[in-house]
Design an enzyme around this catalytic site. Structure first.
Site, mmCIF file in Angstrom:
data_model
loop_
_atom_site.group_PDB
_atom_site.id
_atom_site.type_symbol
_atom_site.label_atom_id
_atom_site.label_comp_id
_atom_site.label_asym_id
_atom_site.label_seq_id
_atom_site.Cartn_x
_atom_site.Cartn_y
_atom_site.Cartn_z
ATOM 1 N N THR A 37 0.713 -1.226 -0.004
ATOM 2 C CA THR A 37 0.000 0.136 0.199
ATOM 3 C C THR A 37 0.695 1.311 0.028
ATOM 4 O O THR A 37 2.005 1.276 0.499
ATOM 5 C CB THR A 37 -1.020 0.088 1.326
ATOM 6 O OG1 THR A 37 -0.387 0.430 2.273
ATOM 7 C CG2 THR A 37 -1.472 -1.185 1.386
ATOM 8 N N TYR A 151 10.150 14.380 14.831
ATOM 9 C CA TYR A 151 10.127 12.903 14.289
ATOM 10 C C TYR A 151 10.713 11.700 15.086
ATOM 11 O O TYR A 151 10.039 10.729 15.437
ATOM 12 C CB TYR A 151 11.053 12.922 12.968
ATOM 13 C CG TYR A 151 11.173 11.620 12.613
ATOM 14 C CD1 TYR A 151 10.443 10.930 11.454
ATOM 15 C CD2 TYR A 151 12.571 10.744 12.686
ATOM 16 C CE1 TYR A 151 10.584 9.837 11.097
ATOM 17 C CE2 TYR A 151 12.671 9.487 12.166
ATOM 18 C CZ TYR A 151 11.817 8.893 11.373
ATOM 19 O OH TYR A 151 11.911 8.069 10.815
ATOM 20 N N LYS A 155 8.325 8.636 16.598
ATOM 21 C CA LYS A 155 8.552 7.199 16.380
ATOM 22 C C LYS A 155 8.649 6.465 17.806
ATOM 23 O O LYS A 155 8.205 5.411 17.884
ATOM 24 C CB LYS A 155 9.938 7.143 15.566
ATOM 25 C CG LYS A 155 9.802 7.578 14.265
ATOM 26 C CD LYS A 155 8.830 7.066 13.357
ATOM 27 C CE LYS A 155 9.417 5.669 12.725
ATOM 28 N NZ LYS A 155 8.621 5.126 11.836
ATOM 29 N N THR A 186 17.661 4.895 1.302
ATOM 30 C CA THR A 186 16.379 4.980 0.461
ATOM 31 C C THR A 186 16.559 5.981 -0.624
ATOM 32 O O THR A 186 17.353 6.642 -0.606
ATOM 33 C CB THR A 186 15.418 5.586 1.561
ATOM 34 O OG1 THR A 186 15.279 6.696 1.727
ATOM 35 C CG2 THR A 186 15.114 4.448 2.706
#
Length: 283
Positions: A37, A151, A155, A186
């Site tokens: 997804t 951030y 997390k 990434t």
């Protein structure tokens, strides 16, 4: 009607070049039926031609998308799901003095509440399968890394939810695993190319340094996403629960936060952040 496979897995955040995509490829290669997804189907081009992979649009902050995804999976699997991997996340870099509060709340909508909403929706399928919920979290939640405060808080919050859910879901025979993830390679950092500080920021003298860190160009080691996925999937299918630390320098970070004084950890995470330059300028 249930599909013939080792099991089924739904993974959020499967855009090309990221950890979710790598996890989807690894699960598929091991014979699992994968529901991959992302907020936009076109961002999953590397998965669309793989057999036994179905692409679903899923913005984890959108309740209609979540319901539609849960219904689609339930229809194809007979109402079961072996693994749910909460991987979707937004990265974020900003000194806390410059943090836009509304932007911070939006980050939590994705990195915390979105994961919980997806898990709630798929809980009946996981309970029926006696399955496993996985939360992909981050080392940044332990290291107080400059410019990643919001951030990191998101997390770590997701990890606390996961660890609490591990106890709450145990009576229903559903396992929960948190993967405390180190840096991996990434291709999702391009959105930081035009990253800027507010004009009145105290950190303007080191804006270029912070931007490089946001782009992943600070020189820190990073693990290949495919290597990360192989080990993580192995631990998931072995039935591991609790916390699992993996990724570049994850083992070292775990040792540091467990056994070293905080001033040592603080010194390590401030390297190449530009804070030393700011300190010299402020003398």
């Amino acid at each position: 009607m249930a599909l013939e496979s080792k099991g089924t897995v739904l993974i959020t955040g499967c855009s090309d070049g990221g950890a979710g995509s790598a996890l989807a490829i690894e699960f598929q290669s091991r014979g699992y039926r994968v529901f991959a997804t992302s907020r936009t189907l076109t961002t999953m081009s590397k998965l669309e031609s793989l057999p036994n992979v179905k692409l679903l649009q899923l913005d984890i902050t959108n309740s209609a998308d979540i319901r539609a995804a849960a219904d689609a999976v339930s229809k194809e699997t007979g109402g079961t799901l072996t693994y749910l991997v909460n991987c979707a996340a937004q990265n974020h870099f900003m000194p806390l003095l410059d943090q836009d509060i509304e932007a911070g709340k939006a980050l939590f909508e994705t990195n915390v509440w979105g994961h919980l909403a997806v898990t709630q929706a798929f809980a009946p399928l996981l309970i029926k399968a006696r399955g496993t919920v996985v939360f992909i979290t981050s080392l940044s939640g332990y290291l107080n890394v400059p410019y990643q405060g919001v951030y990191a808080a998101s997390k770590r919050s997701a990890e606390i939810i996961a660890e609490t859910m591990r106890l709450e879901l145990a009576p229903f025979h559903v396992k929960v695993l948190s993967v405390v993830t180190g840096a991996i390679k990434t291709k999702g950092q391009s959105h930081f190319d035009d990253w800027k500080l507010p004009e009145a920021s105290l950190y303007l003298p080191i804006e270029a340094t912070i931007r490089d860190r946001a782009r992943g160009q600070e020189g820190a080691p990073r693990m290949e996403a495919a290597d990360y996925a192989k080990r993580v999937v192995s631990e998931i299918v072995k039935g591991k629960t609790g916390k699992f630390w993996y990724g570049a320098v994850a083992g070292l970070a775990k040792f540091m936060v467990s056994y070293l004084p905080s001033w040592v950890v603080d010194s390590a995470v401030q390297i190449r952040t530009g804070l030393d330059e700011l300190a010299r300028r402020s003398k």
